[in-house]
Design a protein around this motif. Structure first.
Motif, PDB file in Angstrom:
ATOM      1  N   LYS A   1      -2.472   1.238   8.580  1.00 11.80           N
ATOM      2  CA  LYS A   1      -1.845   1.047   7.283  1.00 11.80           C
ATOM      3  C   LYS A   1      -2.788   0.294   6.345  1.00 11.80           C
ATOM      4  CE  LYS A   1       2.103  -1.130   5.009  1.00 11.80           C
ATOM      5  NZ  LYS A   1       3.483  -1.623   5.182  1.00 11.80           N
TER       6      LYS A   1
ATOM      7  N   HIS B   1      -6.328  -0.342   6.941  1.00 10.59           N
ATOM      8  CA  HIS B   1      -7.717   0.104   6.866  1.00 10.59           C
ATOM      9  C   HIS B   1      -7.853   1.601   6.638  1.00 10.59           C
ATOM     10  CE1 HIS B   1      -7.896  -3.715   9.168  1.00 10.59           C
ATOM     11  NE2 HIS B   1      -8.971  -3.908   8.466  1.00 10.59           N
ATOM     12  N   GLY B   2      -6.770   2.320   6.709  1.00 11.29           N
ATOM     13  CA  GLY B   2      -6.856   3.773   6.646  1.00 11.29           C
ATOM     14  C   GLY B   2      -7.299   4.331   7.981  1.00 11.29           C
ATOM     15  N   PHE B   3      -7.176   5.643   8.122  1.00 12.28           N
ATOM     16  CA  PHE B   3      -7.501   6.268   9.405  1.00 12.28           C
ATOM     17  C   PHE B   3      -8.976   6.076   9.779  1.00 12.28           C
ATOM     18  CE2 PHE B   3      -8.982   9.987  11.830  1.00 12.28           C
ATOM     19  CZ  PHE B   3      -8.198   9.829  12.960  1.00 12.28           C
ATOM     20  N   SER B   4      -9.841   6.353   8.836  1.00 10.41           N
ATOM     21  CA  SER B   4     -11.277   6.228   9.114  1.00 10.41           C
ATOM     22  C   SER B   4     -11.683   4.769   9.250  1.00 10.41           C
ATOM     23  CB  SER B   4     -12.090   6.873   8.003  1.00 10.41           C
ATOM     24  OG  SER B   4     -11.520   8.098   7.604  1.00 10.41           O
ATOM     25  N   GLY B   5     -10.973   3.907   8.556  1.00  8.78           N
ATOM     26  CA  GLY B   5     -11.316   2.488   8.601  1.00  8.78           C
ATOM     27  C   GLY B   5     -10.897   1.820   9.899  1.00  8.78           C
TER      28      GLY B   5
ATOM     29  N   HIS C   1      -0.171   8.451   3.666  1.00 10.11           N
ATOM     30  CA  HIS C   1      -1.535   8.356   3.138  1.00 10.11           C
ATOM     31  C   HIS C   1      -2.605   9.011   3.996  1.00 10.11           C
ATOM     32  CE1 HIS C   1       0.414   4.708   1.197  1.00 10.11           C
ATOM     33  NE2 HIS C   1       0.134   5.507   0.195  1.00 10.11           N
ATOM     34  N   GLU C   2      -2.377   9.147   5.288  1.00 11.78           N
ATOM     35  CA  GLU C   2      -3.472   9.534   6.175  1.00 11.78           C
ATOM     36  C   GLU C   2      -3.364  10.949   6.729  1.00 11.78           C
ATOM     37  OE1 GLU C   2      -5.679   7.315   5.980  1.00 11.78           O
ATOM     38  OE2 GLU C   2      -4.403   5.705   5.221  1.00 11.78           O
TER      39      GLU C   2
ATOM     40  N   ARG D   1      -4.031  13.631   5.549  1.00  9.39           N
ATOM     41  CA  ARG D   1      -5.142  14.520   5.197  1.00  9.39           C
ATOM     42  C   ARG D   1      -6.280  14.434   6.200  1.00  9.39           C
ATOM     43  NH1 ARG D   1      -7.140  12.974  -0.465  1.00  9.39           N
ATOM     44  NH2 ARG D   1      -5.400  11.521  -0.606  1.00  9.39           N
ATOM     45  N   TYR D   2      -6.251  13.442   7.051  1.00 14.14           N
ATOM     46  CA  TYR D   2      -7.287  13.322   8.073  1.00 14.14           C
ATOM     47  C   TYR D   2      -6.923  14.049   9.361  1.00 14.14           C
ATOM     48  CZ  TYR D   2      -9.539   9.952   5.019  1.00 14.14           C
ATOM     49  OH  TYR D   2     -10.161   9.356   3.953  1.00 14.14           O
TER      50      TYR D   2
END
Lengths: 190, 190
Positions: free
Chosen positions: B16, B18-22, B102-103, B105-106
């Motif tokens: 939530k 850092h985002g998926f890649s983070g 939010h994620e 799209r990954y």
DNA sequence: GTGAAACTAACATACGTTAGTTAGTGATTA
DNA sequence: TAATCACTAACTAACGTATGTTAGTTTCAC
């Protein structure tokens, strides 16, 4: 258009689809038809692209709302004008707007805090408008924080679907949004 | 709670922010107090965590809207019930909901298309409700696509601010949202 | 011959993930 | 009681790849 602007443009287009982390310098280079290292003749870093677009748009939004709140109008008028400005800024560069909305969290600590600050200020100014509307007797007595966030979220959805090639102009979109936000879905017969 | 569930929970909390890649496996491991490689005793991949939460929530939303559209009600009633369900699903696990929003799209190509399909179906069912409302004479004659997206965006903003420790229950939030969406900000004196 | 814009080669780091191993725990069996 | 087994959950070491970025060099139009 300088090569630098061209790079920025394509970077934003790719970032909209792949996200900030998903856009690699090598992918960007491929799209440009050059080598990854060559990009650094024009820009200083990948973070820079994100920073620039976030600061740039945040500043535009800030100017718009401060201008609206600086002139004397009643709340419905203010809201109408702000929505028009907001939508115009969003539609001016949809790729940039999309990145602005979704990727700001990948800003480096310092810039991220700066960004959040500007975003809070924007929200605060919108709450002022809503509060004004309540005091004027124009608006229902809603919670201003709740209303401001919901309103903003509704406005920002524009970047998810708006197509410049479609039927609606940004002005018409703004009008639809204003109607939605002010009068809701229901007909006036409750 | 099994270790696997525990890992999933902390992964979503970190994702939530850092985002998926983070979110790296090494960061997740650090938060768990173990080594990165140890995580693979419990889960099969990083992508799996994302997939699971996206499919899981998409299914919940789908069930909710299909159920509402299966029962006979008028459009305002349907919308009220759906909003209640929607908010309940969102608030049940805010971290999961945020990642879902939010994620997605990954997600890998295949799963992403699947996800988009379910999302479109949800939007389509909401358009049916709005269309029904128009035909009933309860709703203004809005563009259903525009209205559905704007409505959804307003609902989804809940994940950005809702705090279970706050004053409002999910039911109250749903009620506020329903009022906002149905009657708008303005008092009925236009 | 100057400047813009591309190139090649490489560096240091970070990433997801695999393989093989070890430590502890609780149940089953000799 | 002591020994065996399975299970869970952690470990260390490493692999192959991808990443942002640099340094130094070449190409070519004006």
């Amino acid at each position: 258009m300088t090569r630098k602007e061209e790079i920025r443009l394509i970077a934003l287009k790719l970032m909209k689809f792949h996200g900030f982390s998903g856009l690699t310098m090598r992918l960007l280079a491929k799209e440009l038809g050059i080598e990854a290292a060559s990009i650094y003749n024009h820009i200083s870093s990948k973070d820079d692209i994100l920073e620039q677009v976030c600061v740039d748009l945040a500043t535009k939004f800030q100017s718009a709302v401060l201008e609206v709140n600086d002139i004397y109008f009643n709340a419905p008028e203010k809201l109408n004008i702000l929505i028009k400005h907001h939508v115009n800024i969003l539609c001016e560069d949809l790729n940039a707007s999309s990145v602005f909305m979704h990727e700001w969290r990948y800003l480096k600590e310092e810039k991220r805090l700066e960004f959040i600050g500007k975003r809070n200020l924007y929200e605060q100014e919108i709450r002022k408008i809503i509060q004004l509307g309540i005091e004027e007797g124009h608006f229902n007595e809603v919670d201003t924080k709740f209303a401001a966030i919901t309103l903003l979220s509704a406005l920002n959805s524009v970047v998810e679907w708006y197509k410049p090639s479609g039927e609606l102009s940004p002005e018409q979109v703004a009008q639809n949004l204003a109607q939605f936000v002010l009068t809701g879905l229901s007909k006036q017969k409750l």
